[in-house]
Design a protein around this motif. Structure first.
Motif, short mmCIF file in Angstrom:
data_model
loop_
_atom_site.label_atom_id
_atom_site.label_comp_id
_atom_site.label_asym_id
_atom_site.label_seq_id
_atom_site.Cartn_x
_atom_site.Cartn_y
_atom_site.Cartn_z
N ARG A 227 0.84 -1.20 0.00
CA ARG A 227 0.00 0.00 0.00
C ARG A 227 0.88 1.26 0.00
O ARG A 227 0.61 2.22 -0.73
CB ARG A 227 -0.94 -0.01 1.22
N PHE A 228 1.92 1.23 0.81
CA PHE A 228 2.85 2.36 0.88
C PHE A 228 3.46 2.65 -0.49
O PHE A 228 3.50 3.79 -0.96
CB PHE A 228 3.94 2.04 1.92
N ILE A 229 3.91 1.58 -1.16
CA ILE A 229 4.54 1.73 -2.48
C ILE A 229 3.53 2.29 -3.50
O ILE A 229 3.85 3.18 -4.30
CB ILE A 229 5.09 0.37 -2.96
N THR B 178 -9.64 -1.61 -1.19
CA THR B 178 -9.58 -2.51 -0.02
C THR B 178 -9.39 -1.66 1.24
O THR B 178 -8.54 -0.75 1.24
CB THR B 178 -8.40 -3.48 -0.17
N PRO B 179 -10.16 -1.95 2.30
CA PRO B 179 -10.02 -1.13 3.51
C PRO B 179 -8.60 -1.15 4.07
O PRO B 179 -7.88 -2.14 3.93
CB PRO B 179 -10.99 -1.80 4.50
N LYS B 180 -8.23 -0.05 4.68
CA LYS B 180 -6.88 0.13 5.19
C LYS B 180 -6.66 -0.60 6.52
O LYS B 180 -5.59 -1.13 6.80
CB LYS B 180 -6.64 1.63 5.39
N ASN B 181 -7.69 -0.60 7.33
CA ASN B 181 -7.65 -1.25 8.63
C ASN B 181 -7.37 -2.76 8.46
O ASN B 181 -8.12 -3.46 7.79
CB ASN B 181 -9.04 -1.02 9.28
N PRO B 182 -6.28 -3.27 9.09
CA PRO B 182 -5.93 -4.69 8.90
C PRO B 182 -7.03 -5.66 9.34
O PRO B 182 -7.09 -6.78 8.85
CB PRO B 182 -4.67 -4.87 9.76
N GLU B 183 -7.91 -5.21 10.23
CA GLU B 183 -9.04 -6.07 10.62
C GLU B 183 -9.99 -6.30 9.44
O GLU B 183 -10.76 -7.24 9.44
CB GLU B 183 -9.86 -5.38 11.71
N GLU B 184 -9.95 -5.39 8.50
CA GLU B 184 -10.91 -5.46 7.39
C GLU B 184 -10.25 -5.83 6.07
O GLU B 184 -10.85 -5.66 5.01
CB GLU B 184 -11.61 -4.11 7.21
N SER B 185 -9.00 -6.27 6.14
CA SER B 185 -8.38 -6.70 4.87
C SER B 185 -7.47 -7.89 5.10
O SER B 185 -6.95 -8.10 6.20
CB SER B 185 -7.63 -5.53 4.24
#
Ligand SMILES: *Cc1c(COP(=O)(O)O)cnc(C)c1O
Length: 418
Positions: A337-339, A355-362
């Protein structure tokens, strides 16, 4: 964590990676003498090197023993399933008795709906995610028609709000509430294949069951990708395939979960001899008596060659440990995502990561919506040895897989984009 877009930085992360050796257990695709950067485990996981040997073993047994292969030795075919249930249980958060391996995913979805969708004139609706994987849509549509129910009336699809690309849990819960007296089943993906969004399975399950509905998930994009706790979440049933993040080969054998609370119940099912009580199966008597547990849903003689691939692949995932894989996966995907965002800043934000950013949602997959010239961009990536996949009308999916992808792979994506 702060990331940097340099080769050195990426290589340092690879050096520190405690799972770095696992990559050597896989065949990485090569095109015209060059190794590809394979970011397509969401579609077909790579081949474990151990697969060839295990297939050879089974072929040898067949060659030398014929039918006796079913019974001879410790590693006979009759008990083959037993090698799969414990590792799978650990991977999906279930007891071994709650999982079995059989058929393919869509077939299993129908079989589970035979048992868990019991419509009455009052309670007959099924709630699902709008834009579910096509096979699931067709399964739901035709399953309803088969029961004499009009899908237009019975199927509730929850879509993202106007201008949004992912679902809000509150909207799913609201729809459950609105249909509390007529809802029979919630059947949806655990991760949406298109957006890569992970749904809050625990909360959805609680809410649906509180109004008297059953709950099942299609975990094709979840298993081997994110942490699951099917037993504790109290999910009624689940189905998945083994060829995406479980690396068990093209069209490989599927898995199901049936919660323990249903093992004593006399549920409707479509049966075959392999689900018959083991102790008396070969007496070949009239009248179906199911095995207890998920195994009681088996129909046919197990497909040993597909199960052998599955066994070899599961051993690898199980050895790495799903929690360790998930930890690395979150980092890899954050780096991707950073790249991509860095590229975006220099290029008028042409990439929209839905795609959601929150790791709980991806999970590991990022879905990148490209409004203009998306297909060209995708083809360029392919020419630069970056293998993702393209989903009509305008999404590129890239999925770094912690078993065989590296931080350097991600750096190379940025390089190719630049
Ligand atoms: C991959 C996938 C399938 C494929 O089903 P098969 O029966 O194995 O062809 C079904 N549903 C979802 C959500 C998927 O991602």
């Amino acid at each position: 964590m702060t990331y940097q877009n340099t080769l050195q930085f990426a290589q340092n992360l690879d050096q520190e990676d405690t799972l770095k050796e696992f990559k050597n257990l896989f065949h990485l695709p090569v095109h015209e003498g060059k190794q590809q950067i394979y970011l397509c485990g969401n579609s077909l996981g790579l081949q474990p090197k151990s697969v060839r040997q295990i297939l050879d073993n089974e072929l040898d047994k067949w060659q030398n023993l014929g039918v006796e292969g079913w019974f001879e030795g410790e590693d006979n075919w009759i008990n083959y399933l037993q090698h799969l249930k414990e590792p799978l249980g650990r991977i999906v958060g279930a007891k071994p008795s709650e999982v079995t391996v059989m058929n393919n995913l869509t077939v299993n979805l129908h079989l589970m709906m035979v048992s868990f969708y019991q419509p009455t004139p009052k309670r007959y609706k099924i709630l699902t995610e709008g834009g579910a994987f096509p096979s699931d849509q067709y399964a739901l549509e035709t399953h309803l028609k088969f029961r004499g129910i009009n899908p237009d009336e019975a199927l509730i699809e929850v879509f993202p709000r106007e201008g949004e690309f992912t679902l809000r849990t509150e909207d799913i819960l609201q729809k459950i509430k609105e249909n509390k007296d007529s809802l029979a089943l919630v059947m949806m993906g655990g991760i949406n294949y298109y957006s890569g969004q992970v749904f809050d399975m625990k909360t959805i399950t609680q809410k649906a069951q509180s109004v008297g509905a059953k709950v099942g998930f299609d975990l094709a994009h979840c298993v081997g990708n994110i942490s699951l706790n099917l037993h504790d979440w109290n999910v009624d049933f689940a189905v998945w395939c083994s060829y995406k993040y479980l690396n068990s080969g093209m069209g490989g054998v599927s898995g199901i979960f049936v919660h323990k609370k249903h093992h004593q119940a006399d549920l409707q099912r479509l049966a075959g001899w392999w689900g018959y009580d083991e102790a008396t199966r070969f007496k070949m008597q009239k009248g179906f008596v199911p095995m207890r547990g998920a195994d009681g849903w088996q129909l046919s003689t197990p497909t040993i060659l597909a199960m052998a691939c599955h066994r070899a692949a599961l051993e690898i995932t199980d050895k790495a440990g799903i929690e360790n894989l998930r930890k690395k996966s979150i980092k890899l995907t954050e780096y991707l995502r950073f790249i991509l965002e860095e590229f975006n800043q220099k290029n008028e934000n042409i990439l929209n990561i839905i795609t959601p950013k929150n790791p709980e949602e991806s999970g590991c997959q990022l879905s990148i919506l490209v409004e203009k010239n998306g297909k060209e961009l995708f083809d360029k990536l392919i020419r630069n040895r970056i293998i993702g996949d393209w989903r009509e009308p305008n999404v590129i999916r890239l999925s770094p897989v912690p078993l065989y992808n590296t931080f350097e792979d991600i750096f190379r994506v940025g390089e190719a984009l630049g």
